[in-house]
Design a protein around this motif. Structure first.
Motif, short mmCIF file in Angstrom:
data_model
loop_
_atom_site.label_atom_id
_atom_site.label_comp_id
_atom_site.label_asym_id
_atom_site.label_seq_id
_atom_site.Cartn_x
_atom_site.Cartn_y
_atom_site.Cartn_z
N GLY A 755 0.80 -1.22 0.00
CA GLY A 755 0.00 0.00 0.00
C GLY A 755 0.82 1.26 0.00
O GLY A 755 0.66 2.11 0.88
N PRO A 756 1.74 1.44 -0.98
CA PRO A 756 2.53 2.66 -1.01
C PRO A 756 1.66 3.90 -1.09
O PRO A 756 0.48 3.82 -1.49
N ILE A 757 2.22 5.02 -0.72
CA ILE A 757 1.46 6.27 -0.77
C ILE A 757 2.15 7.25 -1.72
O ILE A 757 3.38 7.32 -1.78
N GLY A 758 1.33 7.99 -2.46
CA GLY A 758 1.81 9.12 -3.24
C GLY A 758 1.38 10.39 -2.53
O GLY A 758 0.28 10.45 -1.96
N VAL A 759 2.24 11.41 -2.57
CA VAL A 759 1.93 12.66 -1.88
C VAL A 759 2.25 13.86 -2.76
O VAL A 759 3.13 13.79 -3.63
N ALA A 760 1.54 14.95 -2.49
CA ALA A 760 1.84 16.22 -3.15
C ALA A 760 3.18 16.75 -2.66
O ALA A 760 3.70 16.33 -1.61
N SER A 761 3.72 17.72 -3.37
CA SER A 761 5.08 18.20 -3.09
C SER A 761 5.23 18.72 -1.67
O SER A 761 6.29 18.53 -1.06
N HIS A 762 4.20 19.36 -1.12
CA HIS A 762 4.34 19.94 0.22
C HIS A 762 4.37 18.88 1.32
O HIS A 762 4.68 19.19 2.47
N LEU A 763 4.09 17.62 0.97
CA LEU A 763 4.11 16.54 1.96
C LEU A 763 5.29 15.60 1.79
O LEU A 763 5.50 14.71 2.62
N ALA A 764 6.07 15.79 0.72
CA ALA A 764 7.16 14.85 0.42
C ALA A 764 8.18 14.75 1.55
O ALA A 764 8.75 13.69 1.79
N ALA A 765 8.41 15.85 2.25
CA ALA A 765 9.42 15.86 3.32
C ALA A 765 9.03 14.96 4.49
O ALA A 765 9.88 14.64 5.33
N PHE A 766 7.76 14.53 4.55
CA PHE A 766 7.28 13.80 5.72
C PHE A 766 7.09 12.31 5.46
O PHE A 766 6.56 11.60 6.31
N LEU A 767 7.55 11.83 4.32
CA LEU A 767 7.41 10.40 4.02
C LEU A 767 8.22 9.56 5.01
O LEU A 767 9.25 10.01 5.52
N PRO A 768 7.77 8.34 5.31
CA PRO A 768 8.37 7.56 6.40
C PRO A 768 9.84 7.23 6.19
O PRO A 768 10.27 6.91 5.08
N ARG A 769 10.59 7.31 7.29
CA ARG A 769 12.01 6.99 7.28
C ARG A 769 12.22 5.59 7.87
O ARG A 769 11.26 4.86 8.10
N HIS A 770 13.50 5.27 8.13
CA HIS A 770 13.81 3.95 8.69
C HIS A 770 15.07 4.07 9.54
O HIS A 770 16.02 4.76 9.15
N PRO A 771 15.10 3.38 10.70
CA PRO A 771 16.24 3.56 11.61
C PRO A 771 17.52 2.87 11.17
O PRO A 771 18.60 3.23 11.64
#
Length: 1004
Positions: A755-771
Motif C-alpha cells: 500500500g505505497p502512498i503518493g503525496v503532493a510536493s508539500h508533503l514529500a518531506a514527511f514520508l516515512p524513514r527507517h532507523p
C-alpha cells in the motif's frame, strides 16, 4: 541523514529505447509494416493477453450499451472536469520476453552475499515442493480473503495449521492467522495491552533496548499519535514501581543474540499490573523454554525463517499469540472450527464482529493486515518437517554456533553467552570496520554492533564451509591452526543452552507427523487446494477488490535469487538493482497518480491509509497546527478508513451521503465549518465506494482545503482512474495505492499486499524513514511504519513488470475496459436486480451495486442465500452487504472475457428465476435451492433426499456445469456455533471420528 535523490524529471519513455507505442486497436489488427524497425519488433502485445475482451467483444458490449465507441462511453462515465488531457508519459509496452530480459539485467545489479546479519531475518531453505506448489501456484496465490468460508476450506485448514504451530511453539493458548511483520505485530501487542490495562492511568510502555531496532522504531511510530510514552532501556534495571507501565516488550533471544531469563522481569511487571510481550524467534522455541512457560502474556515474531525467502524485507507472515483470556482483544483474523448444516466440521473466520467493516472506528484492529500466502508456506514448512525435523534444524544451527564460538575464542576474541544462533563477538586485535572489509572480500555480510563488536547470525542454510570462511575473516593473521571439523568434535553434546532447554512437547497433532515424504505432502497440499475457489476456476467479482489477472510473467521474478535472497539491511551498493527498480516504480506511480513523491514502505493498503494520515499530521505539526485532529469520513467509506484514523490519533466525524450515494456536499460543508479550527483531513474513496464518479469531487477537495484540512484519497478504486484522471490533479494531497488490486500483486488468500502512498510536493518531506537504512523517506519524515525500509520489496517486482508490460496506452486501455465490463454487467442485470447507484450519465464506474433488499419480503431470501447459491454455479460471491446492507457489489475488472461475464450474469439471472418461483408459490419458501445452498457432493449422494426440488436442480442448475463443476466440500457453516464454542487450533483426531469425518487431514 540526507534525503535520497530521485530525479523525478526523468522521461519514462527513455527508460528503455523502443518505437512509439501503437494506439489500441479494438478491431482486426493491421498487417505488420513491410520494412522499418516496427517490422523487427516482437509481435506479442501483452495488453491483449491481460485484457479479457477482444475487439469484437468490445463492440458487442458497446452496442448493448448504445455507444459507438469506448471513448464515447468514457466521456459519459467520467466527469470531464477531472479528465487527464494528455496520455500517460510512460514507456511503450513491451512483450513478456523483453520485459523479463530487461528485468534480469536489473536483477544482475544486486549482489547476493552470504548473510549473517540476523536482526530477525535469516537465510532459509524453501522446500521445492512448497515453492512450486504454493508460492508459485495460482491455485493458492489468486484466492481471495476467506469471507465465503464454504469455498475456502483448504486455505482455512492451512491457516489453522499455522495457528496451531504458533500456539504450540510459543506455549500460549490462542494465536491469530498472521500479521504483516514483526515490527507491526509488536506495535499491535502494545495497542492491545494499552486497551486492556491503560484504564488505570498509566500511558507508559517499556521496550528493552535489546529489541531489534526496526521493531523499536515501528512501536514508537505507533505510540506517538496515541499519546503513549515509550521508554527504551535496560530491562535489568527498569523499575515498574517507579515508572508505572501498562505493558513491556522484550526480545528472545535479544537482537545481539543474548539469551535472558525473563522470569523475574515478568513477575515484577505482573505485580505492577503490566502485560509482558515477548518478541521471540519461533525456530529457537524448538529448543528453548517458550514464552508462555515463563509467564509472557503475548508473544510476537516473524515466521520468515520457516521457508520464506528474505526478499529484501518481505513479504513475511508475523505471528501473534496470547492467553485465552484476551481472545476477544486479539488483533487480526482468527480461523476457528465450527460445523456445517450436515454436522460436519468446517472452518471459518471466527469472531467476525471484530471486522472493521462492521465496527469501523471501534474495531479491535485494522485486520486487513494479514500475510496469508506466507503463513500458509510457514505452516506447511512445519507440516513437512514436523517436530522432529524442526528440532533437528534448530539443534544443527545451535551446534554451528557453538562450533564457530569455539573457533573465535581460539582466535582470542570474546563471545557472549548464552546464545542460540547469534554470536556477539567482542574483537581482540581487530576493529569492526576491518572485519566488515575482510567479510565483504569473501562476499559475506556481518552486523556491526559497535566499533569493537560484531554480530554473526547463523541459520538453516549455513554450511561448514561458511564457518571456515568466517573463522578466516576473524583470524588476525595467517591461517588458523585448527579446523572446523576438529572444533565440532571438541564441543561435546549440548542440545540446548544450559538453563534454557525446552522440556514440553509441541506439534503433536497428526497433521505435523504424517506428511514428511514429498509424495504425502504433495497430495495433502493438492487436496487442500481443491477445496478453494480461485481465479483458476472462475472470475471472482468482488466489488472494491479488483481480482484481476496476475500474469505468470509478473510472478516469475519473485523467485529469482537476485531478488529473493537479499537481506533487507545489506549495504545499498549490494542492492543497486532493487534501488533502480524502486526508482523506476516510484516514478511510474508518480506519473500515474499525479503526485510529486512516493513511499513504498507501507506493506498493506491499511498501512498505506495509516501512513498517509501520519504524514498529514506531521505536516500540520510542522506548521504549528498539531491541534488539528478531526477526520471527516463519508458514511460510504471503506471500514478500514475509520479504523486507520483512530490508529493515527484522529477523531472520526461521519459525513452523510445523498440518495444517489454521493457525498452530501452540504453536510460536508457544514461539518468542515463546524470543525474548521481542528480539521485535519477528509478521507474519501474515488470513484466512490458506491461505484460512481462523483461530479463534485473537485468541489469536495476545495471545501476541505478552504478549512485548513488535507484530502486523503483511498486508492482502492484506482483501477477506474489509471490513464483517465489523476488524484494529484483534482485535489487529493495523499493517496495510497493498493498494488495488490490495481497493479496485479495477487491477493494470496488475504495477503500479501502493498500500500505505497503518493503525496503532493508539500508533503514529500514527511514520508516515512527507517532507523537502519537512512537513505529512505523525507528529511522530516515520520517514523518507520514497517519493519523493512521498502516494505515487502520482493513483490514490488510484480507491479514493475505489469506497468512496463502494459505501457501507458495499455494501462489506459485496461481502465476503459474495466469500466465497460462493469457497465455491461449492470446493463444485463438491471432488468432482474435494481442497480442501486448510477452516475450523472446513468452509468457506473468500475463496479456496480445490486439491490436485493426487497427479496426478503417477497420471497424470504437474504443476500447470503444468493451468495451461497452462486457457489453451486461455480462462482465466488460478489462483495456482500457492503457498503449497503442487503446488496451485492460486483467488480468484473478488465481481465474477464465476454464469455465469462455472460456466464456470471446468466448465473445471477437463473438465481433470480429461482427466486421468482418462490414469489409465485411454485417453490417452497424455506426448502429451496437458495436456502439450502451450497450443495455438497456428499449431501447429493446421500440415500436420503427430503427436499422439494431435485438433486439435478441443486447440483447442475446451469448447462456449463456439466463440463466442469467446482464442489464445495462443506455445506453452509454455522458461525454462531463456532463463536460460542471457540476452537482456534487443530482439534484432536478423536473429534473427527465423533462426527463421522474420516479425512486424515487436520480439519476437513
Amino acid at each position: 541523514m540526507s534525503e535520497p535523490t530521485i530525479d523525478r524529471r526523468v522521461d519514462l519513455h527513455t527508460f528503455w529505447e523502443g518505437a512509439p507505442e501503437p494506439a489500441p486497436d479494438t478491431t482486426v489488427p493491421a498487417a505488420a509494416p513491410a520494412s522499418g524497425k516496427g517490422y523487427l519488433d516482437y509481435t506479442d502485445r501483452f495488453a491483449e493477453r491481460h485484457i479479457g475482451p477482444d475487439g469484437r467483444e468490445v463492440e458487442h458490449m458497446l452496442a448493448a450499451l448504445g455507444f459507438e465507441s469506448i471513448d464515447a462511453l468514457i466521456d459519459c462515465a467520467v466527469p470531464a472536469q477531472i479528465r487527464l488531457e494528455r496520455p500517460l508519459q510512460l514507456s511503450a509496452g513491451l512483450s513478456e520476453h523483453e520485459v523479463l530480459v530487461r528485468l534480469g539485467a536489473i536483477a544482475a545489479q544486486n549482489q547476493v552475499f552470504r548473510s549473517f546479519i540476523g536482526m530477525g531475518y535469516a537465510e532459509c531453505i524453501t522446500p521445492p515442493v512448497i515453492q512450486r506448489n504454493i508460492l508459485e501456484n495460482p491455485g493458492w496465490y489468486t484466492q481471495y480473503t476467506p469471507y465465503q468460508a464454504e469455498i475456502a476450506q483448504g486455505r482455512l485448514e492451512a491457516l489453522l495449521n499455522f495457528q496451531t504451530m504458533v500456539i504450540d511453539l510459543t506455549g500460549l493458548e490462542i494465536a491469530n492467522a498472521s500479521l504483516l511483520d514483526e515490527g507491526t505485530a509488536a506495535a499491535e501487542a502494545m495497542a492491545m495491552s494499552f486497551g486492556l490495562k491503560a484504564k488505570g492511568g498509566a500511558k507508559r510502555f517499556f521496550v528493552s533496548e535489546r529489541c531489534h531496532p526496526q521493531t523499536i522504531a515501528v512501536v514508537q511510530t505507533r505510540a506517538l499519535p496515541l499519546g503513549i510514552d515509550v521508554v527504551v532501556g535496560d530491562h535489568h534495571r527498569f523499575d515498574f514501581e517507579a515508572q508505572p507501565c501498562f505493558g513491556a516488550l522484550v526480545q528472545y533471544p535479544a537482537t545481539d543474540g543474548a539469551l535472558f531469563d525473563y522470569r523475574d522481569f515478568v513477575e515484577a511487571a505482573h505485580r505492577a499490573g503490566a502485560l509482558v510481550t515477548v518478541a521471540a524467534d519461533l525456530l529457537s522455541l524448538a529448543l528453548l523454554v517458550p514464552p508462555g512457560e515463563f509467564g509472557a502474556d503475548i508473544a510476537v515474531g516473524n515466521t520468515q525463517r520457516f521457508g520464506v525467502p528474505m526478499g529484501y524485507g518481505g513479504p513475511h507472515a508475523a505471528y501473534f499469540a496470547t492467553r485465552d483470556t484476551y481472545k476477544r482483544q486479539l488483533p487480526g483474523r482468527i480461523v476457528g472450527v465450527s460445523t456445517d448444516v450436515h454436522g460436519k466440521r468446517a472452518l471459518r473466520l471466527a469472531l467476525q464482529t471484530r471486522e472493521q467493516h462492521i465496527r469501523r472506528d471501534k474495531a479491535t484492529s485494522n485486520i486487513c493486515t494479514a500475510q496469508v500466502l506466507l503463513a500458509v508456506i510457514a505452516g506447511m514448512y512445519a507440516v513437512y518437517h514436523g517436530p522432529v525435523g524442526l528440532r533437528r534444524i534448530a539443534e544443527r544451527i545451535y551446534r554451528l554456533a557453538r562450533t564457530l564460538a569455539a573457533g573465535l575464542v581460539r582466535l582470542g576474541h570474546r563471545v557472549g553467552e548464552p546464545y542460540f544462533d547469534t554470536l556477539r563477538v567482542e574483537l581482540d586485535g581487530l576493529d569492526a570496520r576491518s572485519v566488515v572489509e575482510r567479510a565483504e572480500a569473501r562476499r559475506i555480510n556481518v552486523r556491526v554492533l559497535d566499533g569493537q563488536t560484531i554480530g554473526v547470525s547463523l541459520d538453516e542454510a549455513t554450511s561448514s564451509r561458511d564457518l571456515e570462511d568466517l573463522i578466516a575473516i576473524f583470524a588476525l593473521e595467517g591461517e588458523p591452526d585448527f579446523t572446523v571439523a576438529a572444533l565440532a568434535a571438541g564441543i561435546g553434546q549440548a542440545p540446548a543452552p544450559e538453563g534454557f532447554g525446552r522440556q514440553s512437547a509441541y506439534l503433536t497433532h497428526p497433521v505435523f507427523n504424517r506428511y514428511h515424504s514429498e509424495t504425502e505432502l504433495l497430495r495433502y497440499m493438492r487436496r487442500l487446494e481443491s477445496r478453494d475457489l480461485s481465479l483458476t476456476t472462475s472470475m471472482i467479482p468482488l466489488g472494491s477488490c479488483t481480482m484481476k489477472l496476475n500474469a505468470t510473467a509478473e510472478m516469475l521474478p519473485v523467485s529469482w535469487p537476485e531478488f529473493a535472497k537479499l537481506h533487507p539491511f545489506v549495504p545499498l551498493a549490494q542492492a543497486r538493482g532493487y534501488q533502480l527498480l524502486f526508482e523506476q516504480l516510484e516514478a511510474a506511480l508518480a506519473e500515474i497518480t499525479g503526485f510529486a513523491a512516493v513511499s513504498l514502505q507501507p506493506n498493506a493498503g491499511s498501512q498505506g491509509e495509516y501512513s498517509g494520515l501520519l504524514v498529514i499530521r506531521a505536516y500540520h505539526e510542522s506548521r504549528g497546527e498539531g491541534h488539528r485532529d478531526v477526520c471527516l469520513i463519508p458514511q460510504s467509506a471503506h471500514g478500514t478508513n475509520p479504523a486507520s484514523a483512530v490508529m493515527a490519533g484522529l477523531k472520526v466525524v461521519p459525513v452523510a451521503c445523498d440518495d444517489q450515494g454521493n457525498i452530501d456536499v452540504a453536510d460536508l460543508e457544514a461539518k468542515a465549518a463546524t470543525h474548521a479550527g481542528r480539521l485535519a483531513a477528509l478521507m474519501v474513496t474515488y470513484p466512490s465506494t458506491h461505484g460512481v464518479f462523483e461530479e463534485a469531487i473537485a468541489r469536495i477537495c476545495e471545501i476541505v482545503h478552504g478549512r485548513g484540512g488535507q484530502v486523503y484519497m483511498d486508492g482502492a478504486n484506482l483501477n477506474a482512474q489509471v490513464g483517465l484522471c489523476r488524484p494529484g490533479d483534482f485535489g487529493a494531497d495523499v493517496c495510497h495505492l493498493n498494488l495488490h488490486k490495481t497493479f496485479c500483486i495477487p491477493h494470496g488468500g488475504g495477503g500479501p499486499g502493498m500500500g505505497p502512498i503518493g503525496v503532493a510536493s508539500h508533503l514529500a518531506a514527511f514520508l516515512p524513514r527507517h532507523p537502519v537504512v537512512g537513505q529512505v523517506g523525507g528529511h522530516s519524515g515520520i517514523g518507520a511504519v514497517a519493519a523493512a525500509p521498502w516494505g515487502s520489496a520482493s513483490i514490488l517486482t510484480i507491479s514493475w513488470v505489469y506497468i512496463f508490460l502494459m505501457g501507458g496506452t495499455g494501462l489506459t486501455e485496461a481502465t476503459k475496459v474495466a469500466i465497460l465490463n462493469a457497465n455491461y454487467i449492470a446493463h444485463r442485470l438491471a432488468p432482474h436486480y435494481p442497480v442501486l447507484y448510477k452516475g450523472a450519465g446513468g452509468l457506473v464506474a468500475h463496479e456496480c451495486i445490486l439491490d436485493l433488499r426487497k427479496l426478503k419480503s417477497s420471497a424470504g431470501i437474504e443476500v447470503d442465500d444468493v451468495a451461497k447459491r452462486l457457489m453451486d454455479y461455480g462462482f465466488h460471491a460478489p462483495t456482500v452487504s457492503w457498503p449497503v446492507a442487503g446488496t451485492i457489489m460486483i467488480e468484473p475488472t478488465e481481465s474477464e472475457s465476454l464469455e465469462e461475464l455472460d456466464r456470471f450474469c446468466e448465473a445471477l439471472i437463473a438465481i433470480r428465476h429461482e427466486i421468482a418461483a418462490i414469489e409465485r408459490g411454485e417453490a417452497h419458501r424455506t426448502d429451496n435451492p437458495l436456502k439450502n445452498a451450497p450443495h455438497t457432493a456428499s449431501s447429493l449422494l446421500s440415500d436420503r433426499w427430503d427436499h422439494s426440488y431435485s438433486r439435478h436442480q441443486a447440483a447442475y442448475p446451469a448447462a456449463w456445469l456439466q463440463e466442469h463443476k467446482f464442489w464445495p466440500t462443506v455445506g453452509r457453516i454455522d458461525n454462531v456455533y463456532g463463536d460460542r464454542n471457540l476452537v482456534c487450533s487443530c482439534p484432536p483426531m478423536a473429534a473427527y471420528a465423533q462426527d463421522g469425518n474420516t479425512d486424515r487431514s487436520a480439519a476437513s
